[in-house]
Enzyme design. Sequence first.
Site, PDB file in Angstrom:
ATOM      1  N   LYS A 255      -6.900  -4.600  -3.575  1.00 34.44           N
ATOM      2  CA  LYS A 255      -7.762  -5.163  -2.505  1.00 34.44           C
ATOM      3  C   LYS A 255      -8.795  -4.126  -2.071  1.00 34.44           C
ATOM      4  CE  LYS A 255      -4.396  -3.891   1.004  1.00 34.44           C
ATOM      5  NZ  LYS A 255      -5.151  -2.769   1.605  1.00 34.44           N
TER       6      LYS A 255
ATOM      7  N   ASP B 151       0.778  -1.252   0.000  1.00 34.31           N
ATOM      8  CA  ASP B 151       0.000   0.000   0.000  1.00 34.31           C
ATOM      9  C   ASP B 151       0.810   1.303   0.000  1.00 34.31           C
ATOM     10  OD1 ASP B 151      -1.929  -1.931   0.216  1.00 34.31           O
ATOM     11  OD2 ASP B 151      -2.952  -1.068   1.927  1.00 34.31           O
TER      12      ASP B 151
ATOM     13  N   CYS C 198      -2.514  -2.633   7.390  1.00 36.60           N
ATOM     14  CA  CYS C 198      -2.386  -3.566   6.277  1.00 36.60           C
ATOM     15  C   CYS C 198      -1.113  -4.393   6.321  1.00 36.60           C
ATOM     16  CB  CYS C 198      -2.561  -2.824   4.959  1.00 36.60           C
ATOM     17  SG  CYS C 198      -4.294  -2.326   4.768  1.00 36.60           S
TER      18      CYS C 198
HETATM   19  C1  VGL Z   1      -5.207   0.915   5.296  1.00 36.57           C
HETATM   20  C2  VGL Z   1      -6.732   2.093   6.552  1.00 36.57           C
HETATM   21  C3  VGL Z   1      -7.708   1.920   5.585  1.00 36.57           C
HETATM   22  C4  VGL Z   1      -3.808   0.395   5.134  1.00 36.57           C
HETATM   23  C5  VGL Z   1      -6.184   0.729   4.320  1.00 36.57           C
HETATM   24  O1  VGL Z   1      -3.382   0.178   3.973  1.00 36.57           O
HETATM   25  O2  VGL Z   1      -3.109   0.183   6.154  1.00 36.57           O
HETATM   26  N1  VGL Z   1      -5.508   1.584   6.409  1.00 36.57           N
HETATM   27  N2  VGL Z   1      -7.402   1.235   4.479  1.00 36.57           N
END
Ligand code: VGL
Length: 194
Positions: free
Chosen positions: A102, A15, A141
């Site tokens: 995702k 991410d 994540c």
């Molecule tokens: C994430 C909050 C919401 C992450 C993803 O990638 O850690 N955190 N969506």
Amino acid sequence: MKVKLTKRDALIVVDMQRDFMPQGVLPVPDGDKIVPRLNEYIKLFFEIGLPIFFTRDWHPKDHISFKEQGGLWPPHCVQDTEGAEFHPELFIPQDNRFIISKGTSRDFDAYSGFQGTILDSLLRERGIKRLFVGGVATDYCVKNTVLGGINLGYQVFLLMDGIKGVDVKPGDSEKAIEEMLENGAVSISIQDIT
Ligand code: VGL
Ligand code: ZN
């Protein structure tokens, strides 16, 4: 701990998207500071022909995790928006790399790169047994991807110099690291790779 890379190893970069960087809507403090180190890992794996998996949060604009839908977060990483792009300096090789999206359907969220994706099958197909995981956020994540990998039977190395957390509550990242290690993750840094 020293680790020698083998053909059963893969790198997972979690991410590293604009919305999670300090200028983004859901900032991970210093999230951008790990880009140079992640690029070193990426080059290391790429140069010896090991696959690299880039996960990304890739939400529809009315995603269940957004506040307007009763979720926890401001809208972030909306499909095909600038905020969902990878950090512009992140090195993304042209081949032997895979983008894993995702959280792509409105009614499901996914903190783990394995949740609702083909990540596990891509790894299996390639005979991968060990995962080296870095990226953001340590306490969301990254944690869930590491624990997901362990549950699927992979040996997981946590890249201590290639992760950053949000710490919605102070100490969340520390707790997440402890939890990953208690569950069998092994902490390493770039100088441990030989
Ligand atoms: C994430 C909050 C919401 C992450 C993803 O990638 O850690 N955190 N969506
Ligand atoms: Zn999200």
